[in-house]
Every structure is written in C-alpha cells, then in structure tokens.
Design a protein around this motif. Structure first.
Motif, PDB file in Angstrom:
ATOM      1  N   PRO A  37       0.803  -1.238   0.000  1.00 39.42           N
ATOM      2  CA  PRO A  37       0.000   0.000   0.000  1.00 39.42           C
ATOM      3  C   PRO A  37       0.833   1.284   0.000  1.00 39.42           C
ATOM      4  O   PRO A  37       0.369   2.316  -0.479  1.00 39.42           O
ATOM      5  N   ASP A  38       2.055   1.240   0.512  1.00 43.05           N
ATOM      6  CA  ASP A  38       2.879   2.447   0.572  1.00 43.05           C
ATOM      7  C   ASP A  38       3.331   2.924  -0.810  1.00 43.05           C
ATOM      8  O   ASP A  38       3.732   4.075  -0.966  1.00 43.05           O
ATOM      9  N   LYS A  39       3.257   2.056  -1.787  1.00 42.33           N
ATOM     10  CA  LYS A  39       3.702   2.412  -3.140  1.00 42.33           C
ATOM     11  C   LYS A  39       2.608   3.090  -3.956  1.00 42.33           C
ATOM     12  O   LYS A  39       2.849   3.514  -5.078  1.00 42.33           O
ATOM     13  N   TYR A  40       1.400   3.148  -3.407  1.00 46.15           N
ATOM     14  CA  TYR A  40       0.273   3.697  -4.153  1.00 46.15           C
ATOM     15  C   TYR A  40      -0.425   4.778  -3.340  1.00 46.15           C
ATOM     16  O   TYR A  40      -0.578   4.666  -2.137  1.00 46.15           O
ATOM     17  N   SER A  41      -0.854   5.813  -4.021  1.00 46.69           N
ATOM     18  CA  SER A  41      -1.614   6.862  -3.351  1.00 46.69           C
ATOM     19  C   SER A  41      -2.961   7.016  -4.053  1.00 46.69           C
ATOM     20  O   SER A  41      -3.142   6.554  -5.184  1.00 46.69           O
ATOM     21  N   ASP A  42      -3.869   7.634  -3.374  1.00 40.68           N
ATOM     22  CA  ASP A  42      -5.192   7.889  -3.946  1.00 40.68           C
ATOM     23  C   ASP A  42      -5.896   6.596  -4.375  1.00 40.68           C
ATOM     24  O   ASP A  42      -6.425   6.479  -5.478  1.00 40.68           O
ATOM     25  N   VAL A  43      -5.844   5.606  -3.493  1.00 38.00           N
ATOM     26  CA  VAL A  43      -6.513   4.327  -3.746  1.00 38.00           C
ATOM     27  C   VAL A  43      -7.774   4.286  -2.896  1.00 38.00           C
ATOM     28  O   VAL A  43      -7.739   4.644  -1.716  1.00 38.00           O
ATOM     29  N   PRO A  44      -8.889   3.853  -3.461  1.00 41.64           N
ATOM     30  CA  PRO A  44     -10.133   3.789  -2.680  1.00 41.64           C
ATOM     31  C   PRO A  44      -9.974   2.915  -1.437  1.00 41.64           C
ATOM     32  O   PRO A  44      -9.265   1.906  -1.451  1.00 41.64           O
ATOM     33  N   SER A  45     -10.646   3.302  -0.384  1.00 39.61           N
ATOM     34  CA  SER A  45     -10.522   2.586   0.890  1.00 39.61           C
ATOM     35  C   SER A  45     -11.000   1.139   0.788  1.00 39.61           C
ATOM     36  O   SER A  45     -10.489   0.272   1.491  1.00 39.61           O
ATOM     37  N   TYR A  46     -11.976   0.869  -0.102  1.00 43.47           N
ATOM     38  CA  TYR A  46     -12.452  -0.512  -0.202  1.00 43.47           C
ATOM     39  C   TYR A  46     -11.365  -1.448  -0.747  1.00 43.47           C
ATOM     40  O   TYR A  46     -11.416  -2.656  -0.511  1.00 43.47           O
TER      41      TYR A  46
END
Length: 83
Positions: A37-46
């Motif tokens: 998850p640290d490699k991606y931003s603006d990802v939906p919470s679901y």
C-alpha cells in the motif's frame, strides 16, 4: 479447466471473455496494492481495507491458468479437426 461458456454450453463471446479478463486483472491489481500500500496513493478505501490476503493472488493465478489451459486444449483440438 473448462473454457468460458455461455448458455447452452456454447463458447462465450469475445466481449464476455474481455469482461472476465478485465475483472481478473482488476482483482490482481487490488491484491497487489493491498500487499504494497505504501507504493500507491489515492486508492479507494475498499481496496486498502480488502479482507482478502495476498495468498489469494496465487490462487487466482492458478484459476487463470486453468482457464487459459482450457482454451489451449480446445484450440489444439480445433486445429486437428480443421486440417
């Protein structure tokens, strides 16, 4: 190992197969994002809060292999009947 079929056990249309491939690709992507998850931003919470563990990635890859293998077998059988 059966290929993707529609009603009456007929092969699925190209559009149906595209949808299956798209859905599978999105599932792979979501599982990958959950693992890193640290490699991606603006990802939906679901996606980040997905209850599926990364081990599902391997299981999904086996399912995809089975689908592809079913088509390979069928394609080889069609070639034999055509020639």
């Amino acid at each position: 190992m059966d290929p993707i079929t529609a009603d009456d056990n007929l092969l699925a249309s190209y559009e149906q197969v595209e949808h299956v491939i798209l859905a599978t690709g999105l599932a792979f992507r979501a599982l990958w994002i959950v693992q890193f998850p640290d490699k991606y931003s603006d990802v939906p919470s679901y996606i980040i809060d997905s209850p599926y563990p990364f081990s599902e990635y391997e299981q999904l890859s086996h399912s995809v292999h089975d689908l592809i293998f079913g088509y390979e077998e069928m394609y080889g059988a069609l070639q034999i009947h055509i020639f």
